[in-house]
Motif scaffolding. Structure first.
Motif, PDB file in Angstrom:
ATOM      1  N   ALA A 158      37.425 -31.439 -43.187  1.00  0.00           N
ATOM      2  CA  ALA A 158      37.145 -30.700 -44.420  1.00  0.00           C
ATOM      3  C   ALA A 158      38.418 -30.620 -45.248  1.00  0.00           C
ATOM      4  CB  ALA A 158      36.639 -29.295 -44.103  1.00  0.00           C
ATOM      5  N   GLU A 159      38.251 -30.687 -46.564  1.00  0.00           N
ATOM      6  CA  GLU A 159      39.390 -30.490 -47.459  1.00  0.00           C
ATOM      7  C   GLU A 159      38.899 -29.871 -48.760  1.00  0.00           C
ATOM      8  OE1 GLU A 159      40.542 -34.410 -49.885  1.00  0.00           O
ATOM      9  OE2 GLU A 159      40.756 -34.675 -47.712  1.00  0.00           O
ATOM     10  N   TRP A 160      39.790 -29.142 -49.395  1.00  0.00           N
ATOM     11  CA  TRP A 160      39.473 -28.464 -50.646  1.00  0.00           C
ATOM     12  C   TRP A 160      39.617 -29.430 -51.812  1.00  0.00           C
ATOM     13  CZ3 TRP A 160      36.946 -24.702 -52.569  1.00  0.00           C
ATOM     14  CH2 TRP A 160      37.200 -24.241 -53.862  1.00  0.00           C
ATOM     15  N   ASN A 161      38.617 -29.464 -52.679  1.00  0.00           N
ATOM     16  CA  ASN A 161      38.678 -30.251 -53.907  1.00  0.00           C
ATOM     17  C   ASN A 161      38.784 -29.263 -55.063  1.00  0.00           C
ATOM     18  OD1 ASN A 161      38.024 -31.607 -56.301  1.00  0.00           O
ATOM     19  ND2 ASN A 161      36.809 -33.137 -55.206  1.00  0.00           N
ATOM     20  N   GLY A 162      40.001 -29.117 -55.586  1.00  0.00           N
ATOM     21  CA  GLY A 162      40.251 -28.155 -56.651  1.00  0.00           C
ATOM     22  C   GLY A 162      39.584 -28.514 -57.971  1.00  0.00           C
ATOM     23  N   ASN A 163      39.378 -29.802 -58.231  1.00  0.00           N
ATOM     24  CA  ASN A 163      38.724 -30.213 -59.479  1.00  0.00           C
ATOM     25  C   ASN A 163      37.277 -29.747 -59.541  1.00  0.00           C
ATOM     26  OD1 ASN A 163      41.038 -31.544 -60.416  1.00  0.00           O
ATOM     27  ND2 ASN A 163      40.491 -33.424 -59.354  1.00  0.00           N
ATOM     28  N   TRP A 164      36.575 -29.844 -58.408  1.00  0.00           N
ATOM     29  CA  TRP A 164      35.168 -29.456 -58.356  1.00  0.00           C
ATOM     30  C   TRP A 164      34.973 -28.070 -57.751  1.00  0.00           C
ATOM     31  CZ3 TRP A 164      31.562 -32.155 -60.865  1.00  0.00           C
ATOM     32  CH2 TRP A 164      31.866 -33.466 -61.216  1.00  0.00           C
ATOM     33  N   GLU A 165      36.076 -27.467 -57.311  1.00  0.00           N
ATOM     34  CA  GLU A 165      36.044 -26.161 -56.648  1.00  0.00           C
ATOM     35  C   GLU A 165      35.003 -26.130 -55.536  1.00  0.00           C
ATOM     36  OE1 GLU A 165      35.868 -23.009 -59.567  1.00  0.00           O
ATOM     37  OE2 GLU A 165      38.026 -23.184 -59.871  1.00  0.00           O
ATOM     38  N   CYS A 166      35.167 -27.086 -54.618  1.00  0.00           N
ATOM     39  CA  CYS A 166      34.267 -27.160 -53.473  1.00  0.00           C
ATOM     40  C   CYS A 166      35.031 -27.655 -52.251  1.00  0.00           C
ATOM     41  CB  CYS A 166      33.086 -28.087 -53.758  1.00  0.00           C
ATOM     42  SG  CYS A 166      33.527 -29.840 -53.866  1.00  0.00           S
ATOM     43  N   ILE A 167      34.436 -27.444 -51.085  1.00  0.00           N
ATOM     44  CA  ILE A 167      34.973 -27.998 -49.849  1.00  0.00           C
ATOM     45  C   ILE A 167      34.214 -29.284 -49.579  1.00  0.00           C
ATOM     46  CG2 ILE A 167      35.288 -27.664 -47.369  1.00  0.00           C
ATOM     47  CD1 ILE A 167      35.288 -24.634 -47.899  1.00  0.00           C
ATOM     48  N   GLU A 168      34.940 -30.374 -49.473  1.00  0.00           N
ATOM     49  CA  GLU A 168      34.335 -31.655 -49.106  1.00  0.00           C
ATOM     50  C   GLU A 168      34.459 -31.774 -47.590  1.00  0.00           C
ATOM     51  OE1 GLU A 168      36.697 -34.414 -51.358  1.00  0.00           O
ATOM     52  OE2 GLU A 168      35.439 -34.155 -53.143  1.00  0.00           O
ATOM     53  N   TYR A 169      33.349 -32.037 -46.937  1.00  0.00           N
ATOM     54  CA  TYR A 169      33.380 -32.111 -45.483  1.00  0.00           C
ATOM     55  C   TYR A 169      32.630 -33.334 -44.983  1.00  0.00           C
ATOM     56  CZ  TYR A 169      28.731 -30.001 -45.933  1.00  0.00           C
ATOM     57  OH  TYR A 169      27.426 -29.746 -46.281  1.00  0.00           O
ATOM     58  N   ARG A 170      32.915 -33.684 -43.732  1.00  0.00           N
ATOM     59  CA  ARG A 170      32.300 -34.842 -43.080  1.00  0.00           C
ATOM     60  C   ARG A 170      31.797 -34.374 -41.711  1.00  0.00           C
ATOM     61  NH1 ARG A 170      35.139 -40.266 -40.849  1.00  0.00           N
ATOM     62  NH2 ARG A 170      33.276 -41.531 -40.807  1.00  0.00           N
ATOM     63  N   TYR A 171      30.574 -34.768 -41.389  1.00  0.00           N
ATOM     64  CA  TYR A 171      30.015 -34.344 -40.108  1.00  0.00           C
ATOM     65  C   TYR A 171      29.228 -35.482 -39.474  1.00  0.00           C
ATOM     66  CZ  TYR A 171      25.700 -33.686 -42.791  1.00  0.00           C
ATOM     67  OH  TYR A 171      24.601 -33.888 -43.592  1.00  0.00           O
ATOM     68  N   ARG A 172      29.138 -35.402 -38.154  1.00  0.00           N
ATOM     69  CA  ARG A 172      28.446 -36.447 -37.386  1.00  0.00           C
ATOM     70  C   ARG A 172      26.958 -36.151 -37.350  1.00  0.00           C
ATOM     71  NH1 ARG A 172      30.137 -38.527 -31.383  1.00  0.00           N
ATOM     72  NH2 ARG A 172      28.434 -40.008 -31.174  1.00  0.00           N
ATOM     73  N   VAL A 173      26.165 -37.154 -37.710  1.00  0.00           N
ATOM     74  CA  VAL A 173      24.716 -37.024 -37.736  1.00  0.00           C
ATOM     75  C   VAL A 173      24.119 -37.487 -36.402  1.00  0.00           C
ATOM     76  CG1 VAL A 173      22.585 -37.731 -38.888  1.00  0.00           C
ATOM     77  CG2 VAL A 173      24.658 -37.372 -40.220  1.00  0.00           C
ATOM     78  N   ALA A 174      24.554 -38.654 -35.943  1.00  0.00           N
ATOM     79  CA  ALA A 174      24.035 -39.197 -34.683  1.00  0.00           C
ATOM     80  C   ALA A 174      25.115 -39.962 -33.949  1.00  0.00           C
ATOM     81  CB  ALA A 174      22.867 -40.131 -34.945  1.00  0.00           C
TER      82      ALA A 174
ATOM     83  N   GLU B  63      27.392 -46.873 -32.863  1.00  0.00           N
ATOM     84  CA  GLU B  63      28.479 -46.239 -33.592  1.00  0.00           C
ATOM     85  C   GLU B  63      27.991 -44.877 -34.063  1.00  0.00           C
ATOM     86  OE1 GLU B  63      31.599 -47.360 -34.728  1.00  0.00           O
ATOM     87  OE2 GLU B  63      31.467 -49.081 -33.397  1.00  0.00           O
ATOM     88  N   PRO B  64      28.840 -43.863 -34.042  1.00  0.00           N
ATOM     89  CA  PRO B  64      28.412 -42.572 -34.583  1.00  0.00           C
ATOM     90  C   PRO B  64      28.172 -42.690 -36.080  1.00  0.00           C
ATOM     91  CG  PRO B  64      30.721 -42.505 -33.920  1.00  0.00           C
ATOM     92  CD  PRO B  64      30.177 -43.835 -33.510  1.00  0.00           C
ATOM     93  N   ILE B  65      27.207 -41.969 -36.564  1.00  0.00           N
ATOM     94  CA  ILE B  65      26.875 -41.983 -37.983  1.00  0.00           C
ATOM     95  C   ILE B  65      27.376 -40.681 -38.601  1.00  0.00           C
ATOM     96  CG2 ILE B  65      25.021 -42.056 -39.676  1.00  0.00           C
ATOM     97  CD1 ILE B  65      23.382 -43.595 -37.537  1.00  0.00           C
ATOM     98  N   TYR B  66      28.119 -40.817 -39.667  1.00  0.00           N
ATOM     99  CA  TYR B  66      28.678 -39.659 -40.354  1.00  0.00           C
ATOM    100  C   TYR B  66      28.089 -39.546 -41.755  1.00  0.00           C
ATOM    101  CZ  TYR B  66      32.222 -39.434 -36.715  1.00  0.00           C
ATOM    102  OH  TYR B  66      32.866 -39.332 -35.505  1.00  0.00           O
ATOM    103  N   GLU B  67      28.011 -38.318 -42.212  1.00  0.00           N
ATOM    104  CA  GLU B  67      27.616 -38.059 -43.597  1.00  0.00           C
ATOM    105  C   GLU B  67      28.643 -37.132 -44.218  1.00  0.00           C
ATOM    106  OE1 GLU B  67      23.629 -36.822 -44.339  1.00  0.00           O
ATOM    107  OE2 GLU B  67      22.776 -38.542 -43.305  1.00  0.00           O
ATOM    108  N   ASN B  68      28.745 -37.208 -45.523  1.00  0.00           N
ATOM    109  CA  ASN B  68      29.652 -36.349 -46.273  1.00  0.00           C
ATOM    110  C   ASN B  68      28.846 -35.303 -47.011  1.00  0.00           C
ATOM    111  OD1 ASN B  68      31.944 -37.895 -45.558  1.00  0.00           O
ATOM    112  ND2 ASN B  68      31.401 -39.385 -47.128  1.00  0.00           N
TER     113      ASN B  68
END
Length: 97
Positions: free
Chosen positions: A81-97, A33-38
């Protein structure tokens, strides 16, 4: 997986080097299974500059724009990716393996 194969293999089949009723096809369990990290990209003082450059506030940017920003800033090809206005950051998810 070896345990399951051994459970389903008869003695005669073991002697002949064959398994009864089993083909050599891999099951869904065999495939990795692909492994994802946030991650979070905190933009701190860069938000105003990015909004001016893109022509929209961060919360109105499309996901494609946010993915480009993550790639530019972190060098990561994120899958989402999506914008988190509460933390003023972009939350993203990417494939590790």
């Amino acid at each position: 997986m070896d345990y399951l194969v051994k459970m389903n293999t008869g003695n005669a089949a073991e002697k002949n080097g064959k398994t009864q009723g089993h083909s050599e096809k891999k099951s869904a369990w065999d495939e990795d299974e692909p492994i994802y990290e946030n991650g979070n990209l905190f933009l701190d003082g860069e938000i105003k500059e990015i909004e001016k450059e893109r022509g929209y506030p961060m919360e109105e940017l499309y996901e494609g724009d946010l993915l480009e920003i993550v790639e530019e800033q972190k060098g990561i090809m994120a899958d989402s990716a999506e914008w988190n206005g509460n933390w003023e950051c972009i939350e993203y998810r990417y494939r590790v393996a």
